[in-house]
Design a protein around this motif. Structure first.
Motif, PDB file in Angstrom:
ATOM      1  N   ALA A  47       0.822  -1.207   0.000  1.00  0.00           N
ATOM      2  CA  ALA A  47       0.000   0.000   0.000  1.00  0.00           C
ATOM      3  C   ALA A  47       0.857   1.257   0.000  1.00  0.00           C
ATOM      4  N   ASP A  48       2.018   1.198   0.655  1.00  0.00           N
ATOM      5  CA  ASP A  48       2.894   2.364   0.748  1.00  0.00           C
ATOM      6  C   ASP A  48       4.056   2.317  -0.237  1.00  0.00           C
ATOM      7  N   ALA A  49       4.059   1.366  -1.168  1.00  0.00           N
ATOM      8  CA  ALA A  49       5.184   1.198  -2.090  1.00  0.00           C
ATOM      9  C   ALA A  49       5.404   2.430  -2.956  1.00  0.00           C
ATOM     10  N   GLY A  50       4.351   3.165  -3.253  1.00  0.00           N
ATOM     11  CA  GLY A  50       4.479   4.319  -4.131  1.00  0.00           C
ATOM     12  C   GLY A  50       4.565   5.651  -3.418  1.00  0.00           C
ATOM     13  N   LYS A  51       4.694   5.652  -2.100  1.00  0.00           N
ATOM     14  CA  LYS A  51       4.676   6.907  -1.342  1.00  0.00           C
ATOM     15  C   LYS A  51       6.072   7.520  -1.254  1.00  0.00           C
ATOM     16  N   LEU A  52       6.151   8.837  -1.520  1.00  0.00           N
ATOM     17  CA  LEU A  52       7.416   9.561  -1.470  1.00  0.00           C
ATOM     18  C   LEU A  52       7.311  10.759  -0.532  1.00  0.00           C
ATOM     19  N   PHE A  53       8.404  11.049   0.149  1.00  0.00           N
ATOM     20  CA  PHE A  53       8.550  12.264   0.942  1.00  0.00           C
ATOM     21  C   PHE A  53       9.205  13.300   0.038  1.00  0.00           C
ATOM     22  N   VAL A  54       8.683  14.517   0.059  1.00  0.00           N
ATOM     23  CA  VAL A  54       9.262  15.611  -0.720  1.00  0.00           C
ATOM     24  C   VAL A  54       9.561  16.746   0.243  1.00  0.00           C
ATOM     25  N   GLY A  55      10.840  17.069   0.400  1.00  0.00           N
ATOM     26  CA  GLY A  55      11.247  18.103   1.344  1.00  0.00           C
ATOM     27  C   GLY A  55      11.808  19.325   0.646  1.00  0.00           C
ATOM     28  N   ALA A  56      12.033  20.366   1.440  1.00  0.00           N
ATOM     29  CA  ALA A  56      12.582  21.654   0.994  1.00  0.00           C
ATOM     30  C   ALA A  56      11.655  22.355   0.007  1.00  0.00           C
ATOM     31  N   SER A  71       3.710  14.467 -12.205  1.00  0.00           N
ATOM     32  CA  SER A  71       2.757  13.712 -13.017  1.00  0.00           C
ATOM     33  C   SER A  71       3.390  13.000 -14.201  1.00  0.00           C
ATOM     34  N   ARG A  72       4.531  13.440 -14.682  1.00  0.00           N
ATOM     35  CA  ARG A  72       5.142  12.806 -15.846  1.00  0.00           C
ATOM     36  C   ARG A  72       5.700  11.412 -15.549  1.00  0.00           C
ATOM     37  N   PHE A  73       5.772  11.037 -14.272  1.00  0.00           N
ATOM     38  CA  PHE A  73       6.349   9.745 -13.913  1.00  0.00           C
ATOM     39  C   PHE A  73       5.314   8.631 -13.808  1.00  0.00           C
ATOM     40  N   GLY A  74       4.042   8.969 -13.787  1.00  0.00           N
ATOM     41  CA  GLY A  74       3.005   7.943 -13.713  1.00  0.00           C
ATOM     42  C   GLY A  74       1.774   8.439 -12.989  1.00  0.00           C
ATOM     43  N   PHE A  93       7.312  20.700   3.487  1.00  0.00           N
ATOM     44  CA  PHE A  93       7.425  19.318   3.024  1.00  0.00           C
ATOM     45  C   PHE A  93       6.050  18.771   2.697  1.00  0.00           C
ATOM     46  N   GLY A  94       6.057  17.650   1.997  1.00  0.00           N
ATOM     47  CA  GLY A  94       4.799  17.019   1.616  1.00  0.00           C
ATOM     48  C   GLY A  94       5.035  15.598   1.168  1.00  0.00           C
ATOM     49  N   PHE A  95       3.995  14.999   0.607  1.00  0.00           N
ATOM     50  CA  PHE A  95       4.057  13.615   0.172  1.00  0.00           C
ATOM     51  C   PHE A  95       3.376  13.478  -1.182  1.00  0.00           C
ATOM     52  N   VAL A  96       3.934  12.600  -2.015  1.00  0.00           N
ATOM     53  CA  VAL A  96       3.334  12.239  -3.296  1.00  0.00           C
ATOM     54  C   VAL A  96       3.204  10.729  -3.286  1.00  0.00           C
ATOM     55  N   THR A  97       2.013  10.224  -3.590  1.00  0.00           N
ATOM     56  CA  THR A  97       1.792   8.781  -3.618  1.00  0.00           C
ATOM     57  C   THR A  97       1.427   8.357  -5.029  1.00  0.00           C
ATOM     58  N   PHE A  98       2.261   7.488  -5.596  1.00  0.00           N
ATOM     59  CA  PHE A  98       2.032   6.945  -6.922  1.00  0.00           C
ATOM     60  C   PHE A  98       1.267   5.630  -6.824  1.00  0.00           C
ATOM     61  N   GLY A 101       4.982   1.433  -7.341  1.00  0.00           N
ATOM     62  CA  GLY A 101       6.287   1.639  -6.727  1.00  0.00           C
ATOM     63  C   GLY A 101       7.370   1.919  -7.757  1.00  0.00           C
ATOM     64  N   ASP A 102       7.226   1.355  -8.964  1.00  0.00           N
ATOM     65  CA  ASP A 102       8.205   1.602 -10.027  1.00  0.00           C
ATOM     66  C   ASP A 102       8.183   3.063 -10.460  1.00  0.00           C
ATOM     67  N   ASP A 103       6.984   3.645 -10.555  1.00  0.00           N
ATOM     68  CA  ASP A 103       6.871   5.063 -10.900  1.00  0.00           C
ATOM     69  C   ASP A 103       7.527   5.924  -9.824  1.00  0.00           C
ATOM     70  N   ALA A 104       7.350   5.547  -8.571  1.00  0.00           N
ATOM     71  CA  ALA A 104       7.962   6.286  -7.469  1.00  0.00           C
ATOM     72  C   ALA A 104       9.479   6.217  -7.551  1.00  0.00           C
ATOM     73  N   ASP A 105      10.013   5.046  -7.896  1.00  0.00           N
ATOM     74  CA  ASP A 105      11.468   4.904  -8.028  1.00  0.00           C
ATOM     75  C   ASP A 105      12.021   5.816  -9.116  1.00  0.00           C
ATOM     76  N   LYS A 106      11.317   5.903 -10.259  1.00  0.00           N
ATOM     77  CA  LYS A 106      11.749   6.797 -11.341  1.00  0.00           C
ATOM     78  C   LYS A 106      11.727   8.248 -10.873  1.00  0.00           C
ATOM     79  N   ALA A 107      10.697   8.615 -10.117  1.00  0.00           N
ATOM     80  CA  ALA A 107      10.576   9.998  -9.642  1.00  0.00           C
ATOM     81  C   ALA A 107      11.702  10.348  -8.674  1.00  0.00           C
TER      82      ALA A 107
END
Length: 142
Positions: A47-56, A71-74, A93-98, A101-107
């Motif tokens: 469920a959390d495989a696509g979740k990313l932390f975005v800081g600064a 959005s260009r990653f998936g 900071f915030g979070f982006v959830t794809f 998980g592969d799309d998150a890795d590319k991002a």
């Protein structure tokens, strides 16, 4: 379509897992559920495989501009910018959830150090919270 069903299934299990962890009970369609720990951990990770932390992030960054930048990653399931409760200003900071998980890795690879709304951002997997839930506020005694 199969991958989408797996994501939805994982989300449902993650929700039931949180209910079970909080109350010791979870119900689905009126039936009490029993969970096997290994299955729960696997489903929660999915469920959390696509979740990313975005800081600064810039204080001007919104959920819409964050989604636009990634959005260009998936397929994006959710974007969230965290705001201060008192000032209603971004905490930077915030979070982006794809959906994948592969799309998150590319991002992570392409967006680490990239510029969003005039600021160079940091992108990584979110770290698990340590300790019990709740804030550490209050008075220190004395």
């Amino acid at each position: 379509l199969k991958k989408r069903r797996e994501v939805i299934r994982a989300q449902r299990f993650a929700l039931l897992l949180r209910k079970f962890q909080n109350t010791g009970r979870a119900y689905y369609s009126g039936h009490a559920l029993q969970f096997k720990r290994a299955l729960l951990e696997k489903e929660a990770k999915m469920a959390d495989a696509g979740k990313l932390f975005v800081g600064a992030l810039s204080w001007d960054t919104t959920e819409e501009s964050l989604a636009s930048a990634f959005s260009r990653f998936g397929e994006i399931r959710e974007t969230r910018v965290v705001y201060d409760r008192e000032t209603n200003r971004s905490r930077g900071f915030g979070f982006v959830t794809f959906a994948s998980g592969d799309d998150a890795d590319k991002a992570i690879v392409d967006m680490e150090g990239a510029e969003v709304d005039g600021r160079s951002i940091h992108v990584s997997r979110p770290r698990p919270k340590d300790g019990p839930p709740g804030g550490g506020g209050g008075y220190g005694g004395g």
